[in-house]
Design a protein around this motif. Structure first.
Motif, PDB file in Angstrom:
ATOM      1  N   VAL A 137       4.218  47.310  20.739  1.00  0.00           N
ATOM      2  CA  VAL A 137       4.112  47.375  19.278  1.00  0.00           C
ATOM      3  C   VAL A 137       4.229  45.972  18.692  1.00  0.00           C
ATOM      4  O   VAL A 137       3.447  45.584  17.822  1.00  0.00           O
ATOM      5  N   LEU A 138       5.201  45.205  19.178  1.00  0.00           N
ATOM      6  CA  LEU A 138       5.373  43.845  18.667  1.00  0.00           C
ATOM      7  C   LEU A 138       4.131  42.993  18.911  1.00  0.00           C
ATOM      8  O   LEU A 138       3.730  42.211  18.054  1.00  0.00           O
ATOM      9  N   GLN A 139       3.538  43.156  20.064  1.00  0.00           N
ATOM     10  CA  GLN A 139       2.333  42.381  20.374  1.00  0.00           C
ATOM     11  C   GLN A 139       1.200  42.757  19.429  1.00  0.00           C
ATOM     12  O   GLN A 139       0.448  41.900  18.979  1.00  0.00           O
ATOM     13  N   SER A 140       1.103  44.035  19.090  1.00  0.00           N
ATOM     14  CA  SER A 140       0.034  44.460  18.189  1.00  0.00           C
ATOM     15  C   SER A 140       0.260  43.951  16.768  1.00  0.00           C
ATOM     16  O   SER A 140      -0.683  43.821  16.004  1.00  0.00           O
ATOM     17  N   LEU A 141       1.524  43.658  16.435  1.00  0.00           N
ATOM     18  CA  LEU A 141       1.841  43.176  15.088  1.00  0.00           C
ATOM     19  C   LEU A 141       1.940  41.660  15.018  1.00  0.00           C
ATOM     20  O   LEU A 141       2.108  41.101  13.942  1.00  0.00           O
ATOM     21  N   GLY A 142       1.881  41.011  16.152  1.00  0.00           N
ATOM     22  CA  GLY A 142       2.075  39.565  16.204  1.00  0.00           C
ATOM     23  C   GLY A 142       1.128  38.828  15.294  1.00  0.00           C
ATOM     24  O   GLY A 142       0.010  39.262  15.030  1.00  0.00           O
ATOM     25  N   ARG A 143       1.631  37.728  14.786  1.00  0.00           N
ATOM     26  CA  ARG A 143       0.799  36.904  13.925  1.00  0.00           C
ATOM     27  C   ARG A 143      -0.314  36.294  14.760  1.00  0.00           C
ATOM     28  O   ARG A 143      -0.069  35.691  15.787  1.00  0.00           O
ATOM     29  N   VAL A 144      -1.501  36.450  14.273  1.00  0.00           N
ATOM     30  CA  VAL A 144      -2.648  35.896  14.971  1.00  0.00           C
ATOM     31  C   VAL A 144      -2.898  34.514  14.383  1.00  0.00           C
ATOM     32  O   VAL A 144      -3.033  34.365  13.173  1.00  0.00           O
ATOM     33  N   ALA A 145      -2.936  33.519  15.225  1.00  0.00           N
ATOM     34  CA  ALA A 145      -3.193  32.163  14.756  1.00  0.00           C
ATOM     35  C   ALA A 145      -4.604  32.088  14.193  1.00  0.00           C
ATOM     36  O   ALA A 145      -5.521  32.726  14.696  1.00  0.00           O
ATOM     37  N   ALA A 146      -4.738  31.302  13.143  1.00  0.00           N
ATOM     38  CA  ALA A 146      -6.065  31.135  12.557  1.00  0.00           C
ATOM     39  C   ALA A 146      -6.979  30.512  13.595  1.00  0.00           C
ATOM     40  O   ALA A 146      -6.557  29.624  14.330  1.00  0.00           O
ATOM     41  N   PRO A 147      -8.196  30.985  13.672  1.00  0.00           N
ATOM     42  CA  PRO A 147      -9.083  30.416  14.678  1.00  0.00           C
ATOM     43  C   PRO A 147      -9.295  28.932  14.405  1.00  0.00           C
ATOM     44  O   PRO A 147      -9.459  28.523  13.266  1.00  0.00           O
TER      45      PRO A 147
END
Length: 153
Positions: free
Chosen positions: A116-126
């Motif tokens: 769950v945490l991985q799915s909510l993790g902040r995605v770095a801007a490309p």
């Protein structure tokens, strides 16, 4: 068989599970606040993902406490100097069952929470892709001289 190592004696090939302390740190990193503040915030809001994560963390921490308690109790019950009667054997069996139950809960929570945490993790801007190098337009080839159909003299 006594004296012979069995499957339970070998080290588990599975990777170690994350502890409730590690999960708490990941929740704090994700939400950018201490766990106590997050719990207070979650209580003042309708149930949501934060509430669910905090509940899962609580269940994991409680399962870890139960494992420690039942492991210690089981160690006391089967101490070599202690007599084991039919009455004591029922306590050993009950304690082992509760230990197994706590391990199952811990394993399930330790697998679900990181997912769950991985799915909510902040995605770095490309990262911006480097600008393509300007291409030099190909110079058209010089036209070949047209062959004359007239006879030369």
């Amino acid at each position: 068989m006594p004296g012979r190592p069995g499957p339970a004696d070998r080290e588990s090939p599975r990777l170690p599970h994350p502890t409730s302390t590690e999960i708490a740190a990941r929740i704090q990193d994700l939400y950018g606040a201490p766990l106590a503040e997050l719990q207070a915030h979650a209580q003042s809001r309708p149930p949501g993902m934060l509430s669910a994560l905090l509940a899962m963390h609580h269940d994991l921490a409680y399962a870890e406490q139960r494992i420690a308690f039942h492991r210690d109790r089981l160690t006391q019950l089967v101490h070599p100097e202690r007599q084991i009667s039919a009455h004591e054997a029922s306590h050993v069996l009950d304690c082992a069952r509760q230990l197994a139950e706590a391990v199952t809960v811990r394993d399930v929570q330790a697998k679900a929470v990181p997912a769950v945490l991985q799915s909510l993790g902040r995605v770095a801007a490309p990262a911006p892709s480097p600008a393509p190098a300007p291409t030099v337009p190909a110079v058209p080839a010089a036209p070949a001289p047209a062959a004359s159909t007239a006879r030369s003299r």
